[in-house]
Design a protein around this motif. Structure first.
Motif, PDB file in Angstrom:
ATOM      1  N   ASP A  99       1.039   1.527   6.128  1.00  0.00           N
ATOM      2  CA  ASP A  99       0.245   0.387   6.514  1.00  0.00           C
ATOM      3  C   ASP A  99      -0.122  -0.608   5.537  1.00  0.00           C
ATOM      4  O   ASP A  99      -0.795  -0.006   4.474  1.00  0.00           O
ATOM      5  CB  ASP A  99      -1.043   0.879   7.297  1.00  0.00           C
TER       6      ASP A  99
ATOM      7  N   ASN B 241       1.613  -4.995   9.277  1.00  0.00           N
ATOM      8  CA  ASN B 241       3.067  -4.382   9.246  1.00  0.00           C
ATOM      9  C   ASN B 241       4.285  -5.242   9.797  1.00  0.00           C
ATOM     10  O   ASN B 241       5.380  -5.579   9.478  1.00  0.00           O
ATOM     11  CB  ASN B 241       3.384  -2.877   9.350  1.00  0.00           C
TER      12      ASN B 241
ATOM     13  N   VAL C 186       8.304  -2.597   5.889  1.00  0.00           N
ATOM     14  CA  VAL C 186       7.487  -1.320   5.380  1.00  0.00           C
ATOM     15  C   VAL C 186       8.141  -0.151   6.141  1.00  0.00           C
ATOM     16  O   VAL C 186       8.156  -0.047   7.150  1.00  0.00           O
ATOM     17  CB  VAL C 186       5.825  -1.315   5.607  1.00  0.00           C
TER      18      VAL C 186
END
Length: 372
Positions: free
Chosen positions: A59, A68, A55
């Motif tokens: 979130d 994550n 990522v």
């Protein structure tokens, strides 16, 4: 089972952004399908939920945990891929039990889990076979069975039916939907096929260019598309879209194109004369009519019988349009045909922004708006 929450999720590959702040809430036990054209970011988003892509920002929550930084094996998910990914030297039973074997599960536990999954998927007679001895649909069921035996909180499907023929895709759609109804586990499914999305999902997330265009139940997206992209993407054949502006005619507003074509507007339309709009009507909401009762006349260009329905491509002024008719015969190419439009099914969009005019038709209950 688990709830999934994506909060302003972004993804970039180097300096190239591919996801632009996607926010989606998926309820516990819900079947959500991510749909959109190739390159829209749907598979990348699924891989981020799975932990196969990092990522860049935002979130991802599964249950009450931000995941994550968790490895895929720590997320309590199971993923079914497009290419089955079966081990050719293992039997069906061995393929399905492989994750439990890696986890060190006792033989009795493995056999019980494989037996339950095989009964659900109709694989019990095939447990001793090898992948080369199976059809494409059977291999896909084995891949699903391998996911089921893990008893995950979330199932992820990445275009699992794209390698199957048309008849098998229809069969497998029903099997996956029935599987969800039995297991009641959260499922996230990626496809570029809007027919798959419409027939299977509790809710659909329509994506384009790394952004969410609209989230809603299948019929909400069909009946009240939020913008031109959703209107053209959802529905087959796609919606007829014609550019023009609001004009006055016989004391009531109407829609007029630059070539002089005049079409009726829905009751209650309050757009000011001169406002430039895109007029939308789905092929199934166009009907043949006697010329005296017609809203417009068109010239037939192509007739495509499909069995129960006939799709007719027509020249409506300078514009190409499609009608889906149940009456037969319709006519021949070159002949004129009168058309009646179902006025409560007409859609209007702002020509500059592409956004829907809500005054065109009221939203149905539960219709979802656009996401950031």
């Amino acid at each position: 089972m688990a709830r999934i929450a994506l909060q302003s999720v972004r993804k970039s590959f180097g300096y190239h952004p591919v996801l632009h702040g996607v926010s989606i809430d998926i309820e516990d036990g819900e079947f959500v399908i991510l749909v959109g054209p190739s390159g829209c970011g749907k598979s990348t988003l699924l891989r981020m939920i799975a932990g196969l892509e990092e990522v860049t920002a935002g979130d991802i929550r599964i249950g009450d945990r931000v995941v994550n930084d968790l490895a895929p094996k720590e997320r309590d998910i199971a993923m079914v891929f497009q290419n089955y990914a079966l081990y050719p030297h293992m039997t069906v039973a061995e393929n399905m039990a492989f994750s439990l074997k890696l986890a060190g599960a006792p033989k009795a536990e493995k056999d019980a889990a494989v037996g339950r999954a095989a009964e659900i998927l109709g694989l019990a007679p095939l447990l001793g076979r090898y992948p080369k001895e199976l059809s494409g649909g059977q291999r896909q069921r084995v891949a699903m069975g391998r996911a089921i035996v893990r008893d995950p909180s979330v199932f992820l499907f990445d275009e699992p039916l794209s390698n199957l023929d048309a008849k098998l895709r229809v069969q497998m759609r029903g099997e996956i939907k029935s599987l969800h109804q039995r297991l009641k586990t959260t499922m996230v499914y990626v496809t570029h096929d809007q027919i798959e999305a419409m027939t299977m999902a509790d809710r659909i997330v329509v994506m384009n260019g790394g952004r969410v265009e609209q989230i809603g139940r299948p019929l909400d997206l069909y009946e009240t598309p939020a913008n031109l992209f959703v209107a053209s993407f959802i529905g087959s054949p796609s919606m007829n879209l014609i550019e023009g502006e609001v004009a006055r005619g016989d004391g009531r507003p109407l829609f007029r194109t630059t070539d002089g074509l005049a079409l009726p507007l829905p009751d209650g339309t309050n757009a000011a004369p001169g406002r430039r709009l895109v007029y939308g009507v789905r092929p199934e909401h166009v009907a043949p009519a006697a010329e005296a009762d017609a809203d417009a006349t068109a010239t037939i260009e192509l007739v495509e019988p499909t069995g129960a329905e006939t799709q007719v491509q027509m020249r409506l002024g300078e514009h190409l349009a499609t009608g889906t008719f149940r009456d037969w015969p319709i006519g021949r190419p070159g002949e004129r045909i009168g058309l009646r439009l179902q006025r409560d099914k007409i859609h209007l969009f702002d020509q500059e922004t592409g956004e829907r005019l809500d005054a065109a038709r009221p939203r149905t209950a539960g219709a979802a708006g656009r996401a950031a």
